[in-house]
Design a protein around this motif. Structure first.
Motif, PDB file in Angstrom:
ATOM      1  N   PRO A 109       0.806  -1.229   0.000  1.00 37.79           N
ATOM      2  CA  PRO A 109       0.000   0.000   0.000  1.00 37.79           C
ATOM      3  C   PRO A 109       0.839   1.279   0.000  1.00 37.79           C
ATOM      4  CG  PRO A 109      -0.957  -1.595   1.503  1.00 37.79           C
ATOM      5  CD  PRO A 109       0.337  -2.195   1.021  1.00 37.79           C
ATOM      6  N   GLU A 110       1.971   1.267   0.723  1.00 40.57           N
ATOM      7  CA  GLU A 110       2.777   2.488   0.814  1.00 40.57           C
ATOM      8  C   GLU A 110       3.495   2.816  -0.505  1.00 40.57           C
ATOM      9  OE1 GLU A 110       3.141  -0.259   2.608  1.00 40.57           O
ATOM     10  OE2 GLU A 110       5.247  -0.830   2.866  1.00 40.57           O
ATOM     11  N   ASP A 111       3.525   1.847  -1.432  1.00 44.23           N
ATOM     12  CA  ASP A 111       4.225   2.089  -2.698  1.00 44.23           C
ATOM     13  C   ASP A 111       3.553   3.186  -3.539  1.00 44.23           C
ATOM     14  OD1 ASP A 111       6.271   0.203  -2.329  1.00 44.23           O
ATOM     15  OD2 ASP A 111       4.996  -1.419  -3.056  1.00 44.23           O
ATOM     16  N   ALA A 112       2.224   3.322  -3.414  1.00 47.69           N
ATOM     17  CA  ALA A 112       1.532   4.324  -4.242  1.00 47.69           C
ATOM     18  C   ALA A 112       2.100   5.716  -3.957  1.00 47.69           C
ATOM     19  CB  ALA A 112       0.031   4.276  -3.992  1.00 47.69           C
ATOM     20  N   GLY A 113       2.241   6.040  -2.665  1.00 45.23           N
ATOM     21  CA  GLY A 113       2.788   7.344  -2.284  1.00 45.23           C
ATOM     22  C   GLY A 113       4.264   7.461  -2.639  1.00 45.23           C
ATOM     23  N   SER A 114       5.016   6.385  -2.413  1.00 42.23           N
ATOM     24  CA  SER A 114       6.461   6.422  -2.702  1.00 42.23           C
ATOM     25  C   SER A 114       6.721   6.606  -4.191  1.00 42.23           C
ATOM     26  CB  SER A 114       7.140   5.129  -2.240  1.00 42.23           C
ATOM     27  OG  SER A 114       6.859   4.882  -0.903  1.00 42.23           O
ATOM     28  N   VAL A 115       5.898   5.955  -5.012  1.00 45.21           N
ATOM     29  CA  VAL A 115       6.058   6.075  -6.462  1.00 45.21           C
ATOM     30  C   VAL A 115       5.747   7.518  -6.903  1.00 45.21           C
ATOM     31  CG1 VAL A 115       4.803   5.467  -8.577  1.00 45.21           C
ATOM     32  CG2 VAL A 115       5.792   3.666  -7.156  1.00 45.21           C
ATOM     33  N   ARG A 116       4.706   8.111  -6.310  1.00 43.05           N
ATOM     34  CA  ARG A 116       4.378   9.506  -6.653  1.00 43.05           C
ATOM     35  C   ARG A 116       5.544  10.429  -6.273  1.00 43.05           C
ATOM     36  NH1 ARG A 116      -1.179   8.283  -4.639  1.00 43.05           N
ATOM     37  NH2 ARG A 116      -2.411   7.981  -6.526  1.00 43.05           N
ATOM     38  N   GLN A 117       6.104  10.202  -5.076  1.00 42.07           N
ATOM     39  CA  GLN A 117       7.234  11.043  -4.633  1.00 42.07           C
ATOM     40  C   GLN A 117       8.433  10.881  -5.562  1.00 42.07           C
ATOM     41  OE1 GLN A 117       8.265  10.178  -0.570  1.00 42.07           O
ATOM     42  NE2 GLN A 117       6.387  11.092   0.228  1.00 42.07           N
ATOM     43  N   LEU A 118       8.687   9.644  -5.933  1.00 40.27           N
ATOM     44  CA  LEU A 118       9.834   9.362  -6.814  1.00 40.27           C
ATOM     45  C   LEU A 118       9.620  10.002  -8.188  1.00 40.27           C
ATOM     46  CD1 LEU A 118      12.386   7.827  -7.706  1.00 40.27           C
ATOM     47  CD2 LEU A 118      11.029   5.770  -7.865  1.00 40.27           C
ATOM     48  N   ALA A 119       8.429   9.825  -8.744  1.00 40.89           N
ATOM     49  CA  ALA A 119       8.143  10.397 -10.073  1.00 40.89           C
ATOM     50  C   ALA A 119       8.268  11.919 -10.017  1.00 40.89           C
ATOM     51  CB  ALA A 119       6.759   9.972 -10.544  1.00 40.89           C
ATOM     52  N   ALA A 120       7.765  12.526  -8.922  1.00 40.61           N
ATOM     53  CA  ALA A 120       7.836  13.988  -8.783  1.00 40.61           C
ATOM     54  C   ALA A 120       9.295  14.436  -8.669  1.00 40.61           C
ATOM     55  CB  ALA A 120       7.042  14.436  -7.560  1.00 40.61           C
ATOM     56  N   ALA A 121      10.104  13.668  -7.941  1.00 38.51           N
ATOM     57  CA  ALA A 121      11.504  14.051  -7.700  1.00 38.51           C
ATOM     58  C   ALA A 121      12.321  14.093  -8.991  1.00 38.51           C
ATOM     59  CB  ALA A 121      12.150  13.079  -6.705  1.00 38.51           C
ATOM     60  N   THR A 122      11.925  13.294  -9.990  1.00 36.30           N
ATOM     61  CA  THR A 122      12.714  13.289 -11.233  1.00 36.30           C
ATOM     62  C   THR A 122      12.571  14.607 -11.986  1.00 36.30           C
ATOM     63  OG1 THR A 122      10.957  12.394 -12.653  1.00 36.30           O
ATOM     64  CG2 THR A 122      12.394  10.786 -11.549  1.00 36.30           C
ATOM     65  N   GLY A 123      11.448  15.318 -11.777  1.00 40.95           N
ATOM     66  CA  GLY A 123      11.203  16.568 -12.505  1.00 40.95           C
ATOM     67  C   GLY A 123      10.824  16.330 -13.959  1.00 40.95           C
ATOM     68  N   PHE A 124      10.515  15.080 -14.312  1.00 41.42           N
ATOM     69  CA  PHE A 124      10.217  14.747 -15.708  1.00 41.42           C
ATOM     70  C   PHE A 124       8.721  14.625 -15.987  1.00 41.42           C
ATOM     71  CE2 PHE A 124      13.820  13.504 -18.490  1.00 41.42           C
ATOM     72  CZ  PHE A 124      14.839  13.932 -17.664  1.00 41.42           C
ATOM     73  N   PHE A 125       7.896  14.560 -14.944  1.00 39.59           N
ATOM     74  CA  PHE A 125       6.495  14.204 -15.178  1.00 39.59           C
ATOM     75  C   PHE A 125       5.552  15.299 -14.702  1.00 39.59           C
ATOM     76  CE2 PHE A 125       8.863  10.192 -14.413  1.00 39.59           C
ATOM     77  CZ  PHE A 125       8.795   9.696 -15.706  1.00 39.59           C
ATOM     78  N   SER A 126       4.424  15.432 -15.415  1.00 37.68           N
ATOM     79  CA  SER A 126       3.416  16.424 -15.043  1.00 37.68           C
ATOM     80  C   SER A 126       2.666  15.939 -13.796  1.00 37.68           C
ATOM     81  CB  SER A 126       2.418  16.600 -16.192  1.00 37.68           C
ATOM     82  OG  SER A 126       1.657  15.412 -16.340  1.00 37.68           O
ATOM     83  N   GLY A 127       1.924  16.844 -13.168  1.00 42.99           N
ATOM     84  CA  GLY A 127       1.138  16.487 -11.986  1.00 42.99           C
ATOM     85  C   GLY A 127       0.164  15.359 -12.295  1.00 42.99           C
ATOM     86  N   GLU A 128      -0.428  15.417 -13.480  1.00 41.73           N
ATOM     87  CA  GLU A 128      -1.395  14.390 -13.872  1.00 41.73           C
ATOM     88  C   GLU A 128      -0.691  13.032 -14.029  1.00 41.73           C
ATOM     89  OE1 GLU A 128      -3.313  15.570 -17.460  1.00 41.73           O
ATOM     90  OE2 GLU A 128      -4.995  14.206 -17.168  1.00 41.73           O
ATOM     91  N   GLU A 129       0.480  13.056 -14.645  1.00 44.44           N
ATOM     92  CA  GLU A 129       1.233  11.804 -14.841  1.00 44.44           C
ATOM     93  C   GLU A 129       1.633  11.212 -13.492  1.00 44.44           C
ATOM     94  OE1 GLU A 129       3.467  12.483 -19.124  1.00 44.44           O
ATOM     95  OE2 GLU A 129       4.210  13.575 -17.388  1.00 44.44           O
ATOM     96  N   ILE A 130       2.005  12.070 -12.549  1.00 41.10           N
ATOM     97  CA  ILE A 130       2.430  11.599 -11.226  1.00 41.10           C
ATOM     98  C   ILE A 130       1.262  10.905 -10.505  1.00 41.10           C
ATOM     99  CG2 ILE A 130       3.166  12.420  -8.927  1.00 41.10           C
ATOM    100  CD1 ILE A 130       4.796  14.609 -10.544  1.00 41.10           C
ATOM    101  N   LEU A 131       0.067  11.512 -10.635  1.00 39.09           N
ATOM    102  CA  LEU A 131      -1.113  10.895 -10.020  1.00 39.09           C
ATOM    103  C   LEU A 131      -1.371   9.520 -10.633  1.00 39.09           C
ATOM    104  CD1 LEU A 131      -3.715  13.785  -9.654  1.00 39.09           C
ATOM    105  CD2 LEU A 131      -2.451  12.598  -7.866  1.00 39.09           C
ATOM    106  N   ILE A 132      -1.266   9.437 -11.955  1.00 34.10           N
ATOM    107  CA  ILE A 132      -1.533   8.171 -12.646  1.00 34.10           C
ATOM    108  C   ILE A 132      -0.514   7.105 -12.235  1.00 34.10           C
ATOM    109  CG2 ILE A 132      -1.534   7.032 -14.909  1.00 34.10           C
ATOM    110  CD1 ILE A 132      -2.811   9.661 -15.989  1.00 34.10           C
ATOM    111  N   ALA A 133       0.746   7.504 -12.085  1.00 30.17           N
ATOM    112  CA  ALA A 133       1.777   6.539 -11.674  1.00 30.17           C
ATOM    113  C   ALA A 133       1.369   5.859 -10.362  1.00 30.17           C
ATOM    114  CB  ALA A 133       3.124   7.245 -11.513  1.00 30.17           C
ATOM    115  N   GLY A 134       0.841   6.640  -9.418  1.00 32.39           N
ATOM    116  CA  GLY A 134       0.384   6.071  -8.145  1.00 32.39           C
ATOM    117  C   GLY A 134      -0.874   5.235  -8.325  1.00 32.39           C
ATOM    118  N   GLU A 135      -1.753   5.682  -9.220  1.00 29.04           N
ATOM    119  CA  GLU A 135      -3.007   4.948  -9.445  1.00 29.04           C
ATOM    120  C   GLU A 135      -2.751   3.540  -9.990  1.00 29.04           C
ATOM    121  OE1 GLU A 135      -5.561   7.302 -11.919  1.00 29.04           O
ATOM    122  OE2 GLU A 135      -5.799   8.823 -10.360  1.00 29.04           O
ATOM    123  N   LEU A 136      -1.710   3.391 -10.787  1.00 26.04           N
ATOM    124  CA  LEU A 136      -1.415   2.062 -11.338  1.00 26.04           C
ATOM    125  C   LEU A 136      -1.050   1.090 -10.212  1.00 26.04           C
ATOM    126  CD1 LEU A 136       0.511   2.718 -14.673  1.00 26.04           C
ATOM    127  CD2 LEU A 136      -1.923   2.788 -14.188  1.00 26.04           C
TER     128      LEU A 136
END
Ligand SMILES: CC(C)(COP(=O)(O)OP(=O)(O)OC[C@H]1O[C@@H](n2cnc3c(N)ncnc32)[C@H](O)[C@@H]1OP(=O)(O)O)[C@@H](O)C(=O)NCCC(=O)NCCS
Length: 162
Positions: free
Chosen positions: A13-40
């Motif tokens: 369960p904690e991976d959803a938040g960690s994945v969002r944080q990781l995706a955001a930290a790269t600076g490569f993804f939009s806010g919408e993409e970051i949300l979707i990464a966690g949703e998957l």
């Protein structure tokens, strides 16, 4: 520089938040993409493998997520898989972790009967290192769709036959 990490495939369960944080930290993804990464991740937690999303989570010695990738079978195809996401924490990039994640994902895809792997990316200048990464991993440009994401931002589709 080498890097110590362990790989895990089963989402928590904690991976959803960690994945969002990781995706955001790269600076490569939009806010919408970051949300979707966690949703998957959430979708995989809720539906198991029926969701069609599989993961490789790379963690350091303190169980912090430092890289991950997400892949799955392309619906209505026999042997084609999409590599949906791959990301490494900026301070851990360039140490071979992305390559190891990719190799582990490809081995898992092979085990599941996959023969072709597809990875989409942007044609923007910012993604030049990403495209270099795919090419170094043996991926070849299969298609280029100009203006796909936005005017001046095309989609490059890479493919590798396993
Ligand atoms: C793309 C990404 C996953 C690569 O992970 P990484 O751990 O930095 O990559 P590695 O260290 O395993 O590099 C493997 C090879 O890719 C190439 N590569 C990686 N980063 C590169 C860069 N910035 N410039 C040029 N080539 C690069 C290198 O040739 C390297 O091989 P070498 O070690 O023999 O030189 C990571 O940089 C990342 O998270 N980027 C931002 C998010 C992203 O673009 N994700 C893809 C979504 S479309």
């Amino acid at each position: 520089m080498t890097i110590d990490f362990s790989l895990r495939t089963v989402p928590r369960p904690e991976d959803a938040g960690s994945v969002r944080q990781l995706a955001a930290a790269t600076g490569f993804f939009s806010g919408e993409e970051i949300l979707i990464a966690g949703e998957l991740v959430e979708e995989a937690l809720a539906r198991g493998s029926a969701a069609g999303y599989h993961f490789m989570f790379a963690e350091d010695g303190c169980s912090h997520l430092i890289g991950y990738c997400c892949f799955g079978p392309v619906p209505l195809t026999r042997e084609s898989f999409d590599l949906y996401w791959i990301a490494v924490l900026p301070q851990r990039q360039g140490c071979g972790l992305g390559r190891r994640l990719m190799q582990a994902a490809e081995a898992a895809i092979r085990e599941k009967g996959g023969k072709q792997v597809y990875a989409d990316t942007s044609s923007r200048e910012q993604y030049l290192p990403t495209r270099a990464f795919y090419e170094k991993a043996g991926y070849r440009q299969a298609a280029y769709l100009p203006d796909f994401y936005a005017p001046g931002d095309g989609k490059v589709i890479y493919c590798k036959t396993l």
